[in-house]
Every structure is written in structure tokens, then in C-alpha cells.
Write a protein that holds these residues in place. Sequence first.
Motif: not given
Length: 241
Positions: A183-205
Amino acid sequence: MKYFFTVLLACTLFGAKGQAHDPEMQKNAVILNSRMTPSSLVRTRVKQKEALKGNPFLFQETKKGAVKIKHHYNKEYAFANMRYDAFNHEIEVVLENKKRYIRGVDLNEFALYHEGKRLLFINANHYSFKSTKLHGFVQLIEDGEVQLVKRVKIDILKSNYNVALNVGNNYDKFIRKTTYFYAHKGVLYQVKSKRDLYRFFSKRNFNAKAVIKQHKIKFRKQKEQAFQLLARTYNAQIIDK
């Protein structure tokens, strides 16, 4: 009469001296006052038929806990016996040896004490997922700039019995599904796999892959630990900047 029921309920929850039984609970719990009556806090309902296999509760056994009610100044009220019905989205409490229910929509959050830990659950309505609001509650696993939350959703799996072949189950049953979100600023981002992890955090450098590798996390066996580690490491980095 109103005062009598208020005192009676307070004694049931907190004991003769008006104290919560759990030391940790005592720090935040508030004794019921004249603005809080049993009818406004808890409700009864007709006993449901036992037509389903399994149960809708997050934990089968009751636990000590506390609730924060939206329209009561967001104060905590402690209960010696409570559990969360994740199907009906409500809290079941035991008062005077009777089961009563607090609607989830009336709560901002609640806590359960489990194995020496205080588990915090936040009303999912405080977040949005794909521009919609979720029902029920999510457990806060990691707090900070990025939060890690876990949602246990309970649904009903219908009978799949085949009369001709005499196979399958001839009863409906409760099934549970666990989902993790950042959750970031009240918005939820579902994470199921490593790909989801890497995509979420790569957008945040943030190099999530390097952190996973550094700590030798086995993702399939340590999924929650991986999610929590990344959120904690990212939040620490944000604070240091």
C-alpha cells in the motif's frame, strides 16, 4: 436502567476494577462510559444453520482483543473473548456467555492478541484497489512509507457432487484465500510473484532483486518474509535520505 447495563457490560469486559486483563491492552483500552450502551455497540442475530463445512473465522478459537469504533471518538474498547468472522466481515464477542456481533462497517480497526503478538487489522475501506474499495479488513504486516498488508478472504465453495458418478463433495464449504498487497498513499498493489515485486519497487528506484539475493531469501517458501523484508528495507532507505 441505561446506567445499569453500561456498568454491567464494563464489568464483564474489564473485571470488577474496570481494568483490561491483558497488560498491553490496558495501555490503550477505555472503560465503557455513559455514551456507550450494549445496544449501540453489539448486536444479536438468529443462529445460523450449520450447513457448511469449515468455519468463517480467521482463528477458530476466541482471543483477547480490542476494537476502535468509528463513531466513538476512535477509542479502543477491549474484549476478553473475540474473533473475526472474515466471511460476514464482523467481530464476534462473548458477553454474559452469549455471542454478540459488531459490524465491520462500524469499525476503523481491531486488534487480536495471538501467540504473544498484537495483530492489527485495518478496515479495507481506508484503501483503494483498482479504483474500488475492498470489503472487510486487511492485516497490517509492515508500516511505513510503503505498507505491507495481508487479506484473508473467505468464500463458499459450492457442492460438486456428481450423482451419476458418485464422486465429489455433497456439501458446501468455506474456503480461504490469502492475498498480499503493498500500500502506498492509500492505494493497494497486489503482489503474487517476484515479477510483481520487482515491478513495484523498480518504479520507486529500488533494487528489490539485489535485496532478495543478498539475504538469500527462498521466495516460494518465505513469501511473506520476502515481502516484509523489502518493505522494511525500502522504508529505512527513505528515512535515511
